[in-house]
Design an enzyme around this catalytic site. Sequence first.
Site, PDB file in Angstrom:
ATOM      1  CG  ASP A 138      -1.654   1.253   1.447  1.00  0.00           C
ATOM      2  OD1 ASP A 138      -2.409   1.629   0.528  1.00  0.00           O
ATOM      3  OD2 ASP A 138      -1.499   1.893   2.498  1.00  0.00           O
ATOM      4  CG  ASP A 186      -1.461   8.644   2.250  1.00  0.00           C
ATOM      5  OD1 ASP A 186      -0.629   8.779   3.171  1.00  0.00           O
ATOM      6  OD2 ASP A 186      -2.185   9.568   1.854  1.00  0.00           O
ATOM      7  CE  LYS A 195      -5.366  -0.722  -1.544  1.00  0.00           C
ATOM      8  NZ  LYS A 195      -4.084  -0.185  -1.015  1.00  0.00           N
ATOM      9  CG  ASP A 209      -2.045   2.644   6.411  1.00  0.00           C
ATOM     10  OD1 ASP A 209      -2.749   3.513   6.955  1.00  0.00           O
ATOM     11  OD2 ASP A 209      -2.038   2.466   5.185  1.00  0.00           O
TER      12      ASP A 209
END
Length: 256
Positions: free
Chosen positions: A10, A12, A181, A206
């Site tokens: 991922d 950000d 996602k 995250d």
Amino acid sequence: MKTYKGYLIDLDGTMYNGTEKIEEACEFVRTLKDRGVPYLFVTNNSSRTPKQVADKLVSFDIPATEEQVFTTSMATAQHIAQQKKDASVYVIGEEGIRQAIEENGLTFGGENADFVVVGIDRSITYEKFAVGCLAIRNGARFISTNGDIAIPTERGLLPGNGSLTSVLTVSTGVQPVFIGKPESIIMEQAMRVLGTDVSETLMVGDNYATDIMAGINAGMDTLLVHTGVTKREHMTDDMEKPTHAIDSLTEWIPYI
């Protein structure tokens, strides 16, 4: 500890936080590169092109090329091409999704298009919604790049693509197929690009609700890093646990 042959990563909150560099992310990706482990950056951002994404990563000293970026726009266009290789598509969205549609040999259509695709569009108008609704009512298959209701910005949380998509859903009564996602579609497409099997690929992110659930939905092992959205205190006993959880990507480097 299991050794993985490929990584889906991922952006950000994992590689950087908005405009802030995450130093540990640089070391993590450099280690993957130095050890010859293939990796692919996977993002729900449909507005940016792979080159734009790679350029941002490089600006944070993270080794990345546009070939190592897989966006929800790319997954969406590939999904449509697999359904109908010469499909016409009515697109609500920005440069990223429009480029991906063209690169997959698809054409742009209007009220009689085969597919309607909704990606984030910061110049959205009533007419764009109107054409999309008419096309869906005329039988077009309805696709949304991702269901994110809100997106974090320096100004605060702004309407995300899921919010735009909901206008067409409410108007037509038709539910879209979501690609990004936490759906498994984008993960399966990304693993095909990476060339690794599901049993040997690790999803790193995250955000439990998007990144980790995407991996779980695709049957992958997952690594939750608490540098962004989901903190340790957010995890409850009733949530399906990620395969691994760490506070910093530095902790994972010995296992690469």
